[in-house]
Design a protein around this motif. Sequence first.
Motif, mmCIF file in Angstrom:
data_model
loop_
_atom_site.group_PDB
_atom_site.id
_atom_site.type_symbol
_atom_site.label_atom_id
_atom_site.label_comp_id
_atom_site.label_asym_id
_atom_site.label_seq_id
_atom_site.Cartn_x
_atom_site.Cartn_y
_atom_site.Cartn_z
ATOM 1 N N ASN A 1 56.483 -55.816 -85.085
ATOM 2 C CA ASN A 1 55.934 -55.538 -86.413
ATOM 3 C C ASN A 1 54.498 -56.030 -86.508
ATOM 4 O O ASN A 1 53.616 -55.319 -87.010
ATOM 5 C CB ASN A 1 56.802 -56.188 -87.487
ATOM 6 N N ILE A 2 54.241 -57.231 -86.016
ATOM 7 C CA ILE A 2 52.877 -57.760 -86.033
ATOM 8 C C ILE A 2 51.957 -56.896 -85.177
ATOM 9 O O ILE A 2 50.827 -56.575 -85.566
ATOM 10 C CB ILE A 2 52.864 -59.231 -85.555
ATOM 11 N N ALA A 3 52.438 -56.485 -83.999
ATOM 12 C CA ALA A 3 51.626 -55.654 -83.112
ATOM 13 C C ALA A 3 51.290 -54.312 -83.762
ATOM 14 O O ALA A 3 50.145 -53.850 -83.699
ATOM 15 C CB ALA A 3 52.356 -55.434 -81.794
ATOM 16 N N LEU A 4 52.264 -53.680 -84.409
ATOM 17 C CA LEU A 4 52.003 -52.400 -85.072
ATOM 18 C C LEU A 4 51.072 -52.562 -86.270
ATOM 19 O O LEU A 4 50.243 -51.690 -86.541
ATOM 20 C CB LEU A 4 53.319 -51.748 -85.501
ATOM 21 N N ASN A 5 51.194 -53.675 -86.978
ATOM 22 C CA ASN A 5 50.275 -53.933 -88.088
ATOM 23 C C ASN A 5 48.844 -54.079 -87.581
ATOM 24 O O ASN A 5 47.908 -53.540 -88.169
ATOM 25 C CB ASN A 5 50.683 -55.191 -88.852
ATOM 26 N N ASN A 6 48.664 -54.801 -86.470
ATOM 27 C CA ASN A 6 47.329 -54.952 -85.889
ATOM 28 C C ASN A 6 46.779 -53.603 -85.445
ATOM 29 O O ASN A 6 45.600 -53.311 -85.623
ATOM 30 C CB ASN A 6 47.354 -55.918 -84.714
ATOM 31 N N PHE A 7 47.622 -52.789 -84.843
ATOM 32 C CA PHE A 7 47.180 -51.475 -84.385
ATOM 33 C C PHE A 7 46.776 -50.597 -85.563
ATOM 34 O O PHE A 7 45.748 -49.922 -85.524
ATOM 35 C CB PHE A 7 48.290 -50.800 -83.584
ATOM 36 N N SER A 8 47.566 -50.635 -86.645
ATOM 37 C CA SER A 8 47.256 -49.780 -87.787
ATOM 38 C C SER A 8 45.998 -50.244 -88.518
ATOM 39 O O SER A 8 45.316 -49.430 -89.145
ATOM 40 C CB SER A 8 48.439 -49.724 -88.755
ATOM 41 N N LEU A 9 45.664 -51.524 -88.441
ATOM 42 C CA LEU A 9 44.428 -51.995 -89.066
ATOM 43 C C LEU A 9 43.204 -51.383 -88.407
ATOM 44 O O LEU A 9 42.135 -51.324 -89.000
ATOM 45 C CB LEU A 9 44.343 -53.525 -89.010
ATOM 46 N N GLY A 10 43.358 -50.912 -87.175
ATOM 47 C CA GLY A 10 42.250 -50.250 -86.497
ATOM 48 C C GLY A 10 41.884 -48.930 -87.121
ATOM 49 O O GLY A 10 40.795 -48.403 -86.899
ATOM 50 N N TYR A 11 42.789 -48.341 -87.888
ATOM 51 C CA TYR A 11 42.530 -47.044 -88.516
ATOM 52 C C TYR A 11 41.890 -47.165 -89.893
ATOM 53 O O TYR A 11 41.562 -46.163 -90.505
ATOM 54 C CB TYR A 11 43.832 -46.242 -88.630
ATOM 55 N N ILE A 12 41.752 -48.379 -90.409
ATOM 56 C CA ILE A 12 41.148 -48.570 -91.719
ATOM 57 C C ILE A 12 39.644 -48.343 -91.606
ATOM 58 O O ILE A 12 38.983 -48.946 -90.761
ATOM 59 C CB ILE A 12 41.441 -49.970 -92.279
ATOM 60 N N SER A 13 39.125 -47.518 -92.463
ATOM 61 C CA SER A 13 37.692 -47.237 -92.446
ATOM 62 C C SER A 13 36.929 -48.419 -93.026
ATOM 63 O O SER A 13 37.263 -48.928 -94.094
ATOM 64 C CB SER A 13 37.386 -45.987 -93.271
ATOM 65 N N ILE A 14 35.897 -48.845 -92.301
ATOM 66 C CA ILE A 14 35.068 -49.935 -92.825
ATOM 67 C C ILE A 14 33.690 -49.414 -93.217
ATOM 68 O O ILE A 14 32.775 -50.183 -93.459
ATOM 69 C CB ILE A 14 34.933 -51.063 -91.803
ATOM 70 N N ALA A 15 33.559 -48.087 -93.290
ATOM 71 C CA ALA A 15 32.277 -47.505 -93.698
ATOM 72 C C ALA A 15 32.027 -47.840 -95.153
ATOM 73 O O ALA A 15 32.900 -47.792 -95.993
ATOM 74 C CB ALA A 15 32.320 -45.998 -93.501
ATOM 75 N N VAL A 16 30.799 -48.197 -95.441
ATOM 76 C CA VAL A 16 30.447 -48.539 -96.819
ATOM 77 C C VAL A 16 29.386 -47.601 -97.334
ATOM 78 O O VAL A 16 28.561 -47.129 -96.665
ATOM 79 C CB VAL A 16 29.901 -49.967 -96.925
ATOM 80 N N GLY B 1 42.041 -57.323 -87.297
ATOM 81 C CA GLY B 1 43.507 -57.430 -87.287
ATOM 82 C C GLY B 1 43.983 -58.709 -86.649
ATOM 83 O O GLY B 1 44.890 -59.379 -87.160
ATOM 84 N N PHE B 2 43.376 -59.091 -85.528
ATOM 85 C CA PHE B 2 43.781 -60.317 -84.860
ATOM 86 C C PHE B 2 43.401 -61.543 -85.677
ATOM 87 O O PHE B 2 44.149 -62.508 -85.738
ATOM 88 C CB PHE B 2 43.172 -60.401 -83.470
ATOM 89 N N ALA B 3 42.225 -61.513 -86.276
ATOM 90 C CA ALA B 3 41.792 -62.651 -87.089
ATOM 91 C C ALA B 3 42.715 -62.833 -88.294
ATOM 92 O O ALA B 3 43.128 -63.952 -88.608
ATOM 93 C CB ALA B 3 40.354 -62.455 -87.542
ATOM 94 N N LEU B 4 43.060 -61.733 -88.970
ATOM 95 C CA LEU B 4 43.951 -61.823 -90.133
ATOM 96 C C LEU B 4 45.337 -62.310 -89.739
ATOM 97 O O LEU B 4 45.938 -63.151 -90.410
ATOM 98 C CB LEU B 4 44.059 -60.457 -90.820
ATOM 99 N N THR B 5 45.864 -61.790 -88.641
ATOM 100 C CA THR B 5 47.190 -62.209 -88.189
ATOM 101 C C THR B 5 47.187 -63.675 -87.795
ATOM 102 O O THR B 5 48.118 -64.418 -88.126
ATOM 103 C CB THR B 5 47.647 -61.346 -87.006
ATOM 104 N N ALA B 6 46.162 -64.112 -87.089
ATOM 105 C CA ALA B 6 46.083 -65.514 -86.681
ATOM 106 C C ALA B 6 46.016 -66.432 -87.895
ATOM 107 O O ALA B 6 46.721 -67.450 -87.956
ATOM 108 C CB ALA B 6 44.880 -65.729 -85.779
#
Length: 105
Positions: free
Chosen positions: A90-105, A37-42
Amino acid sequence: MNIYMGWVLRTSVTVPAGTVLESGVVLPRDLTGCPAGFALTAMQQIISFIVFIIFFSSVYFTPYRYIPRKLNSTFEICCMMIFGCVFALNIALNNFSLGYISIAV
């Protein structure tokens, strides 16, 4: 794997020690990466700034020059400050919500 949940929890995506990579190498210690999330926002903020500078400099010497107007009243200044705070939230909430995305493959 731990999914990054924020600065408070101090967790991030990790690859545990002992994991065997495709090349056959065994990891001697845990690998911890940068939260996505931080990398994408930056990257988004840097690219937006670069595009704005390109636009600003390309139209500077044309009749379509971009000139920001002066804020004349206290109301306008307060509105701009509120807009800035809402934008940052808005940016902070977007970063927080990206933590809930599953990265399991």
